[in-house]
Structures are given as structure tokens and as C-alpha cells.
Design an enzyme around this catalytic site. Structure first.
Site, PDB file in Angstrom:
ATOM      1  N   LYS A  22       0.820  -1.219   0.000  1.00 57.71           N
ATOM      2  CA  LYS A  22       0.000   0.000   0.000  1.00 57.71           C
ATOM      3  C   LYS A  22       0.857   1.273   0.000  1.00 57.71           C
ATOM      4  O   LYS A  22       0.607   2.193  -0.769  1.00 57.71           O
ATOM      5  CB  LYS A  22      -0.907  -0.005   1.240  1.00 57.71           C
ATOM      6  N   ASN A  23       1.871   1.292   0.862  1.00 61.54           N
ATOM      7  CA  ASN A  23       2.644   2.528   0.999  1.00 61.54           C
ATOM      8  C   ASN A  23       3.591   2.784  -0.171  1.00 61.54           C
ATOM      9  O   ASN A  23       4.151   3.878  -0.274  1.00 61.54           O
ATOM     10  CB  ASN A  23       3.406   2.538   2.330  1.00 61.54           C
ATOM     11  N   CYS A 117      -3.583   7.976   9.528  1.00 63.07           N
ATOM     12  CA  CYS A 117      -3.549   7.406  10.875  1.00 63.07           C
ATOM     13  C   CYS A 117      -3.207   8.477  11.905  1.00 63.07           C
ATOM     14  O   CYS A 117      -2.338   9.315  11.680  1.00 63.07           O
ATOM     15  CB  CYS A 117      -2.514   6.287  10.948  1.00 63.07           C
ATOM     16  N   ARG A 122       1.727  14.979  12.599  1.00 66.89           N
ATOM     17  CA  ARG A 122       2.423  14.512  11.397  1.00 66.89           C
ATOM     18  C   ARG A 122       2.650  15.712  10.475  1.00 66.89           C
ATOM     19  O   ARG A 122       1.941  15.915   9.494  1.00 66.89           O
ATOM     20  CB  ARG A 122       1.626  13.396  10.742  1.00 66.89           C
ATOM     21  N   PRO A 123       3.671  16.515  10.818  1.00 62.48           N
ATOM     22  CA  PRO A 123       3.911  17.750  10.071  1.00 62.48           C
ATOM     23  C   PRO A 123       4.393  17.472   8.646  1.00 62.48           C
ATOM     24  O   PRO A 123       4.833  16.362   8.347  1.00 62.48           O
ATOM     25  CB  PRO A 123       5.022  18.434  10.877  1.00 62.48           C
ATOM     26  N   ASP A 306       5.958   0.682  11.493  1.00 65.63           N
ATOM     27  CA  ASP A 306       4.677   0.082  11.094  1.00 65.63           C
ATOM     28  C   ASP A 306       4.520  -1.366  11.575  1.00 65.63           C
ATOM     29  O   ASP A 306       3.479  -1.971  11.345  1.00 65.63           O
ATOM     30  CB  ASP A 306       4.506   0.156   9.566  1.00 65.63           C
ATOM     31  N   ARG A 401      -8.389  -0.294   5.712  1.00 71.12           N
ATOM     32  CA  ARG A 401      -7.679   0.696   4.892  1.00 71.12           C
ATOM     33  C   ARG A 401      -6.395   0.109   4.325  1.00 71.12           C
ATOM     34  O   ARG A 401      -5.895   0.571   3.301  1.00 71.12           O
ATOM     35  CB  ARG A 401      -7.317   1.930   5.739  1.00 71.12           C
TER      36      ARG A 401
HETATM   37  C1  UD1 Z   1       4.906   7.046   5.989  1.00 69.08           C
HETATM   38  C2  UD1 Z   1       3.779   6.060   5.855  1.00 69.08           C
HETATM   39  C3  UD1 Z   1       3.385   5.551   7.206  1.00 69.08           C
HETATM   40  C4  UD1 Z   1       4.573   4.993   7.923  1.00 69.08           C
HETATM   41  C5  UD1 Z   1       5.732   5.976   7.930  1.00 69.08           C
HETATM   42  C6  UD1 Z   1       7.013   5.384   8.466  1.00 69.08           C
HETATM   43  C7  UD1 Z   1       2.409   6.593   3.900  1.00 69.08           C
HETATM   44  C8  UD1 Z   1       1.194   7.279   3.413  1.00 69.08           C
HETATM   45  N1  UD1 Z   1       2.649   6.719   5.225  1.00 69.08           N
HETATM   46  O1  UD1 Z   1       4.403   8.122   6.761  1.00 69.08           O
HETATM   47  O2  UD1 Z   1       2.394   4.549   7.058  1.00 69.08           O
HETATM   48  O3  UD1 Z   1       4.210   4.734   9.253  1.00 69.08           O
HETATM   49  O4  UD1 Z   1       5.996   6.433   6.604  1.00 69.08           O
HETATM   50  O5  UD1 Z   1       7.382   4.290   7.699  1.00 69.08           O
HETATM   51  O6  UD1 Z   1       3.147   5.970   3.154  1.00 69.08           O
HETATM   52  N2  UD1 Z   1       8.418  14.478   9.924  1.00 69.08           N
HETATM   53  C9  UD1 Z   1       8.604  15.798  10.163  1.00 69.08           C
HETATM   54  N3  UD1 Z   1       8.350  16.683   9.157  1.00 69.08           N
HETATM   55  C10 UD1 Z   1       7.925  16.271   7.940  1.00 69.08           C
HETATM   56  C11 UD1 Z   1       7.727  14.898   7.694  1.00 69.08           C
HETATM   57  C12 UD1 Z   1       7.983  14.028   8.720  1.00 69.08           C
HETATM   58  O7  UD1 Z   1       8.988  16.217  11.249  1.00 69.08           O
HETATM   59  O8  UD1 Z   1       7.718  17.132   7.059  1.00 69.08           O
HETATM   60  C13 UD1 Z   1       8.677  13.502  10.995  1.00 69.08           C
HETATM   61  C14 UD1 Z   1       7.428  12.731  11.416  1.00 69.08           C
HETATM   62  O9  UD1 Z   1       6.675  13.430  12.385  1.00 69.08           O
HETATM   63  C15 UD1 Z   1       8.025  11.458  11.953  1.00 69.08           C
HETATM   64  C16 UD1 Z   1       9.249  11.246  11.050  1.00 69.08           C
HETATM   65  O10 UD1 Z   1       9.553  12.505  10.488  1.00 69.08           O
HETATM   66  O11 UD1 Z   1       8.458  11.645  13.277  1.00 69.08           O
HETATM   67  C17 UD1 Z   1       9.067  10.245   9.935  1.00 69.08           C
HETATM   68  O12 UD1 Z   1       7.871  10.508   9.228  1.00 69.08           O
HETATM   69  P1  UD1 Z   1       7.672  10.048   7.723  1.00 69.08           P
HETATM   70  O13 UD1 Z   1       8.694   9.020   7.376  1.00 69.08           O
HETATM   71  O14 UD1 Z   1       7.575  11.272   6.891  1.00 69.08           O
HETATM   72  O15 UD1 Z   1       6.277   9.322   7.746  1.00 69.08           O
HETATM   73  P2  UD1 Z   1       5.080   9.536   6.758  1.00 69.08           P
HETATM   74  O16 UD1 Z   1       5.588   9.785   5.391  1.00 69.08           O
HETATM   75  O17 UD1 Z   1       4.107  10.484   7.395  1.00 69.08           O
END
Ligand code: UD1
Length: 422
Positions: A22-23, A117, A122-123, A306, A401
Site C-alpha cells: 500500500k505505501n 492514521c 504529522r507535520p 509500522d 484501509r
Molecule cells: C509514511 C507512511 C506511514 C509509515 C511511515 C514510516 C504513507 C502514506 N505513510 O508516513 O504509514 O508509518 O511512513 O514508515 O506511506 N516528519 C517531520 N516533518 C515532515 C515529515 C515528517 O517532522 O515534514 C517527521 C514525522 O513526524 C516522523 C518522522 O519525520 O516523526 C518520519 O515521518 P515520515 O517518514 O515522513 O512518515 P510519513 O511519510 O508520514
């Protein structure tokens, strides 16, 4: 309202076929917009999040045609920029990828703020910083993120403040059609980043280094369509590996890329569980008890966040005391309360994002809520291992989902499980 009912205590035995990831599929589906052409995407998991992504694309003017149970043909020539429907976008974290794909194709983007989720903040600041570094002006107004650039984006060197799957994928998409070379340093290594890069390269992009910390993108003027097959879902596979161990069963997972699961396999072996790795299949078996472990959830190739709730469910019935520290999403322990209802002895130290788990001999069935997608998977695992009946609520909003036919797949290997619709 959908519930899952499980009467636990039956060892799982047999084969489970793993579907597409999915991801990986989500960024690839949104990246089809960049091609302004026809793409065929294969091994697409028929799960809720994927349907939402396809609905968003259709709403934006793409022609989406199912050409098989796991195959779609997407013609994005009719896509109109900035037309993603806010109500659908809100339901899907992955819709953030629309910013990168719209920018790459139209030099401008407008996307509503996305949901997904709920395990803390989730910035998307790193995504935005990347677009700004590529020359875009990015603004937030009224719940929308807008970005634009005169002409094309300009390739540059971007050093990510921390490792982010989403930001790496989004910047990668935007950089494909930028002028010159973009270098993304401290990039995420996840298999889904490699899959997105392979898809984009199949569409005519020039990306090297995906799967390492430094990804280089030599911008091209435009991409074209392609036929692409999504990689197997390592998290779906990992979830069934843990379920097999929790029920003291023996399960063969077919259609996996076993090296993607090395961190999970290594921890399970450390606990005394047999994990046999045969490249595109993994066998998990355990007959007696298994030991505790200390786990750090970190970016790939470490133990995946995950899989954190699922392994915590397993450790709750291990011999001894374990710790699980969450380093990616610090607040990803909401589900622990639900495991406690089933008799798990877990204490969460919020300050250090660490759960200490004292293994109990057995869990007992209870009515629990699935607080998010992977938390729901953890509840299923706990229910399969528990004595008595477990009823899991909020299934459609969470488990469905991301897991295709979890009930059918588990029933086929001997679980006493049913989906109840009211
Ligand atoms: C993606 C996946 C999610 C998975 C995660 C980690 C999708 C849609 N989502 O989420 O299912 O749990 O990867 O494998 O594919 N962060 C910031 N600023 C940003 C982006 C991220 O501070 O702009 C932080 C987040 O809060 C977190 C860390 O970086 O602490 C990692 O997040 P990230 O790898 O970006 O996760 P997602 O892409 O949201």
C-alpha cells in the site's frame, strides 16, 4: 459498522499470499499525474486507502479503468490541477504526494491538508522546505497548501533535517521535471522509496541512489506512461509472521521480498522463533514458548515503526520482560490501553516513548477498539492468541484501509475469525 470477532487459541497453519505494498502504491498512483499519459499499475492491493486514491484521481479528471482484480489503467491526460476533493484528501495521508506531482507537471499545486492514521502530529514542514529549495513559493491558507513556480523548478542540493519517507518521496516527484540535478541527502531508504524511483525511471526519469542516503535526480522535461508492478507489502507479511508466532503455528508467506523483512526476522529469531528465509517466501514456526526482546522502531533498514504495535502484542505473551522504543512517531502507543484490556502487562513511559512489557502466560478475549491501521493489526494478533472471544471495533476505518481480506486470509490458515457488519 464493521467488527471483527475472533475466538482465539488456534494455531495458524498453511500458506498466505502477500499482496502489493500500500505505501509504495500510494505515491506511485499520485505520481501517474506527472506522466500526462496512460500508466498501467499492477499488483495494486484492493484496500480502502487505494480506492480513496483512485477516487481522488478520478475526481481530478483522470480516467481510471480496472483491468484486473489488482490492475488498473490510469489515463491522467484529463487531470486538472488543484481539483483534488478536500473531503477525500482529508481521509488519506498519502494525498500529500499530490503537492509534488502537481508541481512537477503544472508548476503549481493546491492540495487540502491530509489526514491518515492518528498517532500524533504529522507535520509536512520537510516536504515544504524541499519544494522551497527547488524554487517554489509555498503558502498555507484556509486548510490548503499551495505551491507555485514560474517556469520549471530548479535542481539543487537538499539535506533533509531528519529521515522522512513522505518528504523524500514528495521531493523526488517534484525534482523529476526540475531543471538540472537535485541531490537529496539524508534521504529515506525504505523499499517504497526504491519502488517509487523505479516507477519514475520507467516513466523516463533519471534517478540514481534510491535505497541509499543520497538520491540524485537529473531533471527531464517530461515523463511518459509505463506498465509497472508494485512490490510485495513487507508490513502485511510481517503482520502474518507475528500472527503465526503468536498462535504457535506454522505459516508460509508467499510472494515476499524476504530481505525487506530482515529486521523483523532477526528480532523474531532472537526471541527463539524459527524464521526460514527462502527469498520470495518466508516460513515462520514456533511450538513452545518464546523469549523477550528489546526493540527500537527506527527508519529502514532498522525495525519498522509500522510493525511496532504488532510486535508489542507478541511480546506481551513472551517469557520475560521486553522493551519497545518508538523513535519515529513518539506517541504511537495509544493502542496499549486496548491490549491492557486483554490482560497484557505493559507500562508506557511517554517521556522516553518506551513500552516495558512483562510477558503474561496468556491474554483473554475482550471488546477492543482498533485505534489506527497497524494498531488494529496488533488487536487481531492479540485476539488470535487470546483465550476466549475478542471483538474488534472500528474495522472499516482502520484495518480495512490497509489489509486486503485479512479475515479471509486468516480463516484459510485455520483462524476462527469473522467479519460482522451491522
Ligand atoms: C509514511 C507512511 C506511514 C509509515 C511511515 C514510516 C504513507 C502514506 N505513510 O508516513 O504509514 O508509518 O511512513 O514508515 O506511506 N516528519 C517531520 N516533518 C515532515 C515529515 C515528517 O517532522 O515534514 C517527521 C514525522 O513526524 C516522523 C518522522 O519525520 O516523526 C518520519 O515521518 P515520515 O517518514 O515522513 O512518515 P510519513 O511519510 O508520514
Amino acid at each position: 459498522m464493521k467488527k471483527i470477532k475472533i475466538r482465539g487459541g488456534r494455531p495458524l497453519k498453511g500458506h498466505i499470499e502477500i499482496g502489493g505494498m500500500k505505501n509504495a502504491a500510494l505515491p506511485i498512483l499520485f505520481a501517474t499525474i506527472i506522466t500526462n499519459d496512460v500508466c498501467t499499475v499492477d499488483n495494486l492491493p484492493p484496500v480502502g486507502d487505494i480506492q480513496v486514491a483512485l477516487d481522488i484521481l478520478s475526481n481530478m479528471g483522470a480516467t481510471v479503468r480496472r483491468s484486473g482484480p489488482t490492475q488498473v489503467e490510469i489515463d491522467t491526460r484529463g487531470v486538472r490541477q488543484g481539483t483534488s476533493p478536500a473531503a477525500l484528501v482529508r481521509r488519506l495521508r498519502g494525498s500529500t504526494y499530490l503537492i509534488g506531482s502537481e508541481l512537477a507537471r503544472f508548476s503549481r499545486a493546491k492540495v487540502g491538508l491530509s489526514g491518515g492514521c492518528n498517532f500524533g502530529a504529522r507535520p509536512i514542514d520537510l516536504h515544504k522546505k524541499g519544494f522551497v529549495a527547488l524554487g517554489a513559493t509555498v503558502t498555507d491558507d484556509d486548510g490548503y497548501v499551495s505551491a507555485f513556480v514560474h517556469g520549471r523548478l530548479k535542481g539543487t542540493k537538499i539535506i533533509m533535517d531528519n529521515i522522512s519517507v513522505g518528504a523524500t518521496a514528495n521531493i523526488l516527484m517534484a525534482a523529476c521535471t526540475a531543471e538540472g540535478v537535485t541531490t537529496i541527502e539524508n534521504a529515506a531508504h525504505e523499499p517504497h522509496i526504491v519502488d517509487l524511483a523505479s516507477f519514475l525511471n520507467n516513466c523516463g526519469a533519471h534517478i540514481t541512489g534510491a535505497g541509499t542516503s543520497i538520491i540524485k535526480v537529473r531533471g527531464v522535461e517530461k515523463l511518459h506512461g509505463c506498465h509497472y508492478t508494485i512490490i510485495p507489502d513487507m508490513i502485511e507479511a510481517g503482520t502474518y509472521m507475528v500472527a503465526a508466532a503468536a498462535t504457535k503455528g506454522e505459516v508460509v508467506l508467499d510472494n515476499v521480498i524476504s530481505r525487506h523483512l530482515d529486521a523483523v526476522s532477526a528480532k523474531m529469531r532472537e526471541m527463539g522463533i524459527t524464521v526460514l528465509d527462502e527469498g520470495d517466501r518466508i516460513t515462520v514456526k514456533t511450538t513452545g514458548s518464546f523469549g523477550s526482546a528489546n526493540i527500537q522502531a527506527v527508519p529502514y533498514p532498522g525495525f519498522p515503526t509500522d510493525m511496532q504495535p504488532q510486535i508489542t502484542a507478541l511480546l506481551s505473551i513472551a517469557d520475560g520482560i521486553s522493551t519497545v522504543t518508538e523513535n519515529v512517531f513518539k506517541k504511537r502507543f495509544r493502542y496499549v490501553e486496548e491490549l491492557q484490556r486483554m490482560g497484557a502487562a505493559i507500562n508506557v513511559d511517554d517521556q522516553n516513548s518506551t513500552a516495558t512489557i512483562v510477558g503474561v502466560r496468556t491474554l483473554h478475549g475482550a471488546t477492543v477498539t482498533s485505534t489506527d491501521l497497524r494498531a488494529g493489526a496488533a488487536m487481531v494478533i492479540a485476539g488470535l492468541a487470546a483465550e476466549g472471544e475478542t471483538c474488534i471495533l472500528e474495522v472499516a476505518e482502520t484495518i480495512e484501509r490497509g489489509y486486503y481480506d485479512i479475515v479471509g486470509k486468516l480463516r484459510a490458515v485455520g483462524a476462527d475469525i469473522e467479519l460482522v457488519e451491522e
